[in-house]
Design a protein around this motif. Structure first.
Motif, mmCIF file in Angstrom:
data_model
loop_
_atom_site.group_PDB
_atom_site.id
_atom_site.type_symbol
_atom_site.label_atom_id
_atom_site.label_comp_id
_atom_site.label_asym_id
_atom_site.label_seq_id
_atom_site.Cartn_x
_atom_site.Cartn_y
_atom_site.Cartn_z
ATOM 1 N N UNK A 174 2.975 -2.664 -6.349
ATOM 2 C CA UNK A 174 2.267 -3.039 -7.564
ATOM 3 C C UNK A 174 0.772 -3.180 -7.316
ATOM 4 N N UNK A 175 0.409 -3.675 -6.152
ATOM 5 C CA UNK A 175 -1.013 -3.760 -5.793
ATOM 6 C C UNK A 175 -1.613 -2.366 -5.738
ATOM 7 N N UNK A 176 -0.909 -1.447 -5.097
ATOM 8 C CA UNK A 176 -1.396 -0.062 -4.989
ATOM 9 C C UNK A 176 -1.555 0.559 -6.368
ATOM 10 N N UNK A 177 -0.577 0.332 -7.249
ATOM 11 C CA UNK A 177 -0.637 0.884 -8.606
ATOM 12 C C UNK A 177 -1.834 0.336 -9.370
ATOM 13 N N UNK A 178 -2.058 -0.959 -9.282
ATOM 14 C CA UNK A 178 -3.157 -1.573 -10.025
ATOM 15 C C UNK A 178 -4.499 -1.052 -9.539
ATOM 16 N N UNK A 179 -4.648 -0.890 -8.241
ATOM 17 C CA UNK A 179 -5.916 -0.421 -7.681
ATOM 18 C C UNK A 179 -6.169 1.046 -7.992
ATOM 19 N N UNK A 180 -5.140 1.865 -7.853
ATOM 20 C CA UNK A 180 -5.358 3.310 -7.891
ATOM 21 C C UNK A 180 -4.980 3.983 -9.210
ATOM 22 N N UNK A 181 -4.133 3.362 -10.020
ATOM 23 C CA UNK A 181 -3.686 4.013 -11.247
ATOM 24 C C UNK A 181 -4.243 3.374 -12.518
ATOM 25 N N UNK A 182 -4.383 2.061 -12.529
ATOM 26 C CA UNK A 182 -4.821 1.415 -13.766
ATOM 27 C C UNK A 182 -6.311 1.585 -14.037
ATOM 28 N N UNK A 200 -8.394 -7.533 -10.974
ATOM 29 C CA UNK A 200 -8.633 -8.013 -9.612
ATOM 30 C C UNK A 200 -7.826 -9.287 -9.361
ATOM 31 N N UNK A 201 -7.793 -10.170 -10.367
ATOM 32 C CA UNK A 201 -7.003 -11.392 -10.241
ATOM 33 C C UNK A 201 -5.513 -11.079 -10.197
ATOM 34 N N UNK A 202 -5.081 -10.107 -10.982
ATOM 35 C CA UNK A 202 -3.676 -9.683 -10.978
ATOM 36 C C UNK A 202 -3.273 -9.256 -9.566
ATOM 37 N N UNK A 203 -4.150 -8.526 -8.907
ATOM 38 C CA UNK A 203 -3.892 -8.076 -7.537
ATOM 39 C C UNK A 203 -3.743 -9.281 -6.607
ATOM 40 N N UNK A 204 -4.613 -10.266 -6.766
ATOM 41 C CA UNK A 204 -4.537 -11.455 -5.915
ATOM 42 C C UNK A 204 -3.241 -12.235 -6.177
ATOM 43 N N UNK A 205 -2.808 -12.275 -7.425
ATOM 44 C CA UNK A 205 -1.544 -12.956 -7.731
ATOM 45 C C UNK A 205 -0.377 -12.221 -7.082
ATOM 46 N N UNK A 206 -0.412 -10.900 -7.101
ATOM 47 C CA UNK A 206 0.619 -10.137 -6.400
ATOM 48 C C UNK A 206 0.627 -10.495 -4.912
ATOM 49 N N UNK A 207 -0.562 -10.683 -4.345
ATOM 50 C CA UNK A 207 -0.642 -11.067 -2.937
ATOM 51 C C UNK A 207 0.015 -12.417 -2.685
#
Length: 227
Positions: free
Chosen positions: A74-82, A49-56
Motif C-alpha cells: 500500500x505504501x508503494x501504491x500511494x507513492x507511485x500510483x496515486x 504523505x500522512x497516509x503513508x506514515x500511518x501504513x508504516x
C-alpha cells in the motif's frame, strides 16, 4: 451482513452528501475553479504523505508477514500510483506538481491527519484500518457514481482521475476484507471504536471536499489577507 456492510449502511447519509458535493459534481462536469483544484492538490499531497506514515505504523502493529506485506504494498501504491490523479488535475490548471508540494495544511486536512494518527498511535490495528478505509472507499464509489452519471470519454478533462478511482474496486475490497477479519476477532467495545473512527473519517472526507472548494484557510490567515 459483514462488519463493513454495516459500516456502509450506517454511513449512507455521508456517502450521499459526498456524491452530491459541488466539488465532486464539478469533477463529473469537467468544470472546477483552478484555485480550488490547486488547494486540493496542496492538501492532498500532504494528506497522502500522512497516509503513508500511518501504513508504516500499521506495519509495526502487524504480527503476520501477510499483514506487513499488505501495508508495504500500500505504501508503494500511494507513492507511485496515486500521483496519477494529481497529475490529471495539474495538467488541467497548467501548474507543475512540484509547485504544489510542501504547503501547510488547512484546518480540515490538519484535523483529518491527526485523527488518523491518533488511532494509529493509540488504537488497535482494526481501529487504524477503520480510520483509513473511508478514503479509498469513498473515492472508489465517487468514481463509479461519476461514470454512471456523466459517462465520461477520453476527451473529458478529468477522465484519467475518474477512471483511476472507478477502477479501484479490488483495492477497496481487500481493505474491507481485512477490516472484516479484524472486526470478527474484536470485542464489542473495540468494534464501537472502529465504527466511530470510520464515521469520523467519512465526515472528514466530506469536509475535505468543502475545504478544497472554499480554499479554506486558518482564521488568522484570512484576517491578514483581508487587511
Amino acid at each position: 451482513m459483514t462488519f463493513t456492510d454495516v459500516l456502509r449502511k450506517e454511513n449512507e447519509d455521508i456517502f450521499q452528501m459526498i456524491f452530491d458535493h459541488p466539488f465532486v459534481q464539478g469533477i463529473g462536469k469537467g468544470e472546477l475553479p483552478s484555485e480550488a483544484l490547486a488547494h486540493y492538490i496542496k492538501a492532498d499531497y500532504e494528506y497522502l504523505n500522512a497516509f503513508i506514515r500511518v501504513y508504516g505504523i500499521a506495519i509495526s502493529k502487524s504480527l503476520m508477514r501477510d499483514e506487513m506485506s499488505y501495508f508495504h504494498d500500500q505504501i508503494h501504491f500511494t507513492i507511485h500510483d496515486e500521483v496519477k490523479p494529481h497529475l490529471n488535475f495539474c495538467d488541467y490548471i497548467g501548474v507543475s506538481y512540484e509547485e504544489l508540494q510542501g504547503y501547510p495544511l488547512p484546518p480540515t486536512a490538519d484535523h483529518y491527519i491527526k485523527h488518523m494518527m491518533y488511532h494509529a498511535q493509540v488504537g488497535t490495528l482494526g481501529e487504524t484500518l477503520a480510520a483509513l478505509l473511508p478514503c479509498p472507499w469513498t473515492y472508489f464509489e465517487i468514481g463509479q457514481e461519476l461514470v454512471k452519471k456523466y459517462s465520461p470519454t477520453a476527451g473529458h478533462p478529468f477522465y484519467k482521475w475518474i477512471s483511476f478511482y472507478a477502477d479501484s474496486e479490488s483495492a477497496t475490497l481487500e481493505m474491507r476484507k481485512r477490516l472484516d477479519t479484524l472486526a470478527g476477532d474484536a470485542s464489542l467495545e473495540e468494534q464501537a471504536r472502529m465504527k466511530d473512527a470510520f464515521r469520523k473519517s467519512c465526515q472528514l472526507e466530506l469536509g475535505f471536499w468543502e475545504m478544497s472548494l472554499t480554499c479554506e484557510e486558518w482564521p488568522s490567515n484570512r484576517t491578514v489577507s483581508n487587511l
